[in-house]
Write a protein that holds these residues in place. Structure first.
Motif, mmCIF file in Angstrom:
data_model
loop_
_atom_site.group_PDB
_atom_site.id
_atom_site.type_symbol
_atom_site.label_atom_id
_atom_site.label_comp_id
_atom_site.label_asym_id
_atom_site.label_seq_id
_atom_site.Cartn_x
_atom_site.Cartn_y
_atom_site.Cartn_z
ATOM 1 N N PRO A 40 -17.269 -10.113 -7.163
ATOM 2 C CA PRO A 40 -17.986 -11.188 -7.852
ATOM 3 C C PRO A 40 -17.648 -12.570 -7.286
ATOM 4 C CG PRO A 40 -17.099 -9.631 -9.441
ATOM 5 C CD PRO A 40 -16.533 -9.247 -8.105
ATOM 6 N N SER B 156 -31.300 -7.388 -4.849
ATOM 7 C CA SER B 156 -30.670 -6.269 -5.561
ATOM 8 C C SER B 156 -30.269 -5.133 -4.630
ATOM 9 C CB SER B 156 -31.623 -5.742 -6.641
ATOM 10 O OG SER B 156 -31.897 -6.733 -7.612
ATOM 11 N N HIS C 136 -25.018 -8.252 -2.444
ATOM 12 C CA HIS C 136 -24.888 -9.624 -2.934
ATOM 13 C C HIS C 136 -24.389 -9.663 -4.375
ATOM 14 C CE1 HIS C 136 -27.289 -10.427 0.611
ATOM 15 N NE2 HIS C 136 -28.182 -9.559 0.162
ATOM 16 N N THR C 137 -23.632 -10.710 -4.680
ATOM 17 C CA THR C 137 -23.269 -11.000 -6.070
ATOM 18 C C THR C 137 -23.667 -12.417 -6.453
ATOM 19 O OG1 THR C 137 -21.042 -11.842 -5.544
ATOM 20 C CG2 THR C 137 -21.271 -9.461 -5.910
ATOM 21 N N LEU C 138 -24.154 -13.196 -5.476
ATOM 22 C CA LEU C 138 -24.522 -14.592 -5.701
ATOM 23 C C LEU C 138 -25.948 -14.847 -5.232
ATOM 24 C CD1 LEU C 138 -21.276 -16.340 -4.361
ATOM 25 C CD2 LEU C 138 -22.007 -16.266 -6.753
ATOM 26 N N GLU C 139 -26.659 -15.713 -5.968
ATOM 27 C CA GLU C 139 -27.992 -16.151 -5.569
ATOM 28 C C GLU C 139 -28.054 -17.672 -5.670
ATOM 29 O OE1 GLU C 139 -31.259 -14.014 -7.385
ATOM 30 O OE2 GLU C 139 -29.967 -12.260 -7.744
ATOM 31 N N ARG D 26 -29.799 -9.503 -12.792
ATOM 32 C CA ARG D 26 -29.428 -8.622 -11.677
ATOM 33 C C ARG D 26 -27.909 -8.495 -11.571
ATOM 34 N NH1 ARG D 26 -34.035 -11.320 -10.229
ATOM 35 N NH2 ARG D 26 -32.968 -13.173 -9.429
ATOM 36 N N HIS E 115 -25.885 -10.859 -11.199
ATOM 37 C CA HIS E 115 -25.420 -11.821 -10.211
ATOM 38 C C HIS E 115 -25.168 -13.166 -10.887
ATOM 39 C CE1 HIS E 115 -27.740 -9.483 -6.837
ATOM 40 N NE2 HIS E 115 -26.668 -8.839 -7.272
ATOM 41 N N GLN F 21 -19.682 -6.980 -14.847
ATOM 42 C CA GLN F 21 -19.068 -7.236 -13.551
ATOM 43 C C GLN F 21 -17.598 -6.840 -13.587
ATOM 44 O OE1 GLN F 21 -19.874 -11.470 -12.861
ATOM 45 N NE2 GLN F 21 -21.203 -10.904 -11.166
#
Length: 425
Positions: free
Chosen positions: A50, A64, A68-71, A102, A104, A417
């Motif tokens: 995370p 998705s 990735h964990t960040l946008e 998602r 994120h 998470q």
């Protein structure tokens, strides 16, 4: 007689070498130590942790993919405020909720100026009779620039971030905030009508703004572009005390050909080697050439150094790479993402005197920037994992010795998470 003596000596040597004559079990715990039966941990890192990794823009169809964990998203001031003193956070709420759906977290940057577009200054300010924006050309396109000589714009910007901090400083849907002025909020107008105090805030106002940001955010990490090193644009060269403020850094031309001669010198001025200890470092793969974009994740990078080597040197936590799916496989993007940011390995776990004593090593490229704790059955370690720097090992104590799973807890995480640790004990 001699044969018997030799046999006796040989037998004793054999018993000593093999532990003969000693009935103790080598698998038994040392005196005072309890057997460790706790579960938890992974044998290797197979998912992105995370608040780390390669970042895509919200809306990217590959968001998705598991890499990735960040946008990331730009935000517009005018979408929140159109009338003086009236704040409607719906657009921010919708954005963060969509990203969180998602599982994120978001990185947001509010900006006034974007090449080829009008400014996002609130309508009530644009309607003031003595407010006059500058219309110019940037990158060959008609672009509008705010009127930073106007007191209302200056006051509004400070008020906006005050209101934003009140609402989102402790919001776990948001990982990091980027702030700045000029084109894209990146602290420059490299192409276009640059006038301090008019199309770009004066150094005096920038100083006021930076100091105010430092007091507003006590939990959420805010970052500014490494371009603040430019003494012709910002006050840092004139006022080095600003380097004492608690801001992170983002580099919007990461791994460019000129990185060693330009970007790296900016990092050095901004005291990277001490700043990263408490403040995140991120950025975006440079768009100077298509070749660079195509090769930032190639084995030797675009200019002879791999991405993994770069992020280790610059203690990188996240990197925007929205277009990498055009050039790289999902497996390669995920691999690079996993290598970015903190990663914890528990190398030793001993129980003694009703306590759990653990040794943790950070095998990643950066610290974790929000408090996280080793935990057993809700009993947390007495110190935070934030203090473990890359390639550093520290000892932690949990005042509990139950056999429930060992986990890492962090209040900044979204529900669902988890932070992994490599189990090496």
């Amino acid at each position: 007689m001699m044969k018997n003596l030799l046999f006796f000596l040989g037998l004793n040597c054999f018993l000593i070498a093999c532990g003969g004559g000693n009935n103790s079990n080598p698998d038994e715990n040392l005196e005072g130590q309890e057997q460790v039966l706790n579960g938890g941990g992974v044998s290797s890192f197979t998912k992105v942790q995370p608040m780390t990794g390669i970042v895509v823009w919200d809306g990217n169809p590959n968001a998705s993919s598991g890499a990735h964990t960040l946008e990331y998203s730009y935000m517009l001031f005018e979408d929140v405020v159109s009338e003086k003193g009236v704040y409607d956070w719906t657009v921010v709420e919708d954005k963060l909720n969509d990203i969180a759906s998602r599982n994120h977290q978001g990185i947001l940057r509010f900006r006034y100026t974007y090449v080829g577009q009008k400014t996002s200054v609130p309508k009530y300010i644009k309607d003031l009779p003595d407010y006059h924006e500058t219309q110019g050309i940037s990158e060959g396109r008609e672009t509008w620039f705010p009127d930073w000589s106007h007191q209302e714009l200056q006051d509004f910007t400070l008020e906006f971030y005050e209101k934003f901090a009140e609402r989102y400083d402790h919001d776990n849907r948001l990982a990091f905030l980027q702030v700045g002025f000029g084109l894209w909020g990146e602290y420059h107008i490299y192409d276009g009508p640059f006038v301090l105090g008019k199309t770009f805030p004066s150094k005096e106002y920038q100083t006021l703004f930076l100091n105010r940001m430092n007091t507003l955010f006590t939990n959420l990490h805010w970052s500014i572009s490494i371009d603040v090193e430019d003494g012709n644009v910002t006050p840092f060269r004139d006022n080095p005390s600003l380097l004492n403020l608690s801001f992170g850094l983002f580099d919007d031309s990461f791994m460019s050909e000129e990185h060693a001669t330009v970007n790296e010198q900016r990092f050095k001025f901004l005291e990277l080697e001490t700043r990263y200890v408490n403040n995140p470092v991120g950025g975006e793969f440079n768009y100077y050439t298509d070749y660079d974009q195509q090769n930032v994740l190639s084995p030797n990078g675009p200019h002879g150094e791999s991405y993994e080597s770069f992020i280790k040197r610059f203690h990188t936590t996240y990197m925007i790479g929205n277009d990498q799916y055009k050039y790289q496989s999902l497996d390669r993007i995920k691999e690079a993402s996993i290598h970015t940011g903190y990663k914890f390995e528990v190398t030793k776990f001993v129980k003694s005197d009703n306590k759990s004593l653990l040794t943790v090593r950070n095998v990643g490229t950066a610290p974790i920037y929000y408090d996280a704790y080793l935990s057993i059955n809700g009993n947390k370690s007495t110190a935070s994992l934030r203090t473990v720097l890359p390639n550093e090992e520290k000892e932690f104590t949990i005042n509990y010795d139950g056999n429930e799973d060992l986990v890492i807890s962090c209040d900044r995480l979204l529900k669902g998470q988890t932070i992994d640790f490599k189990r090496s004990f």
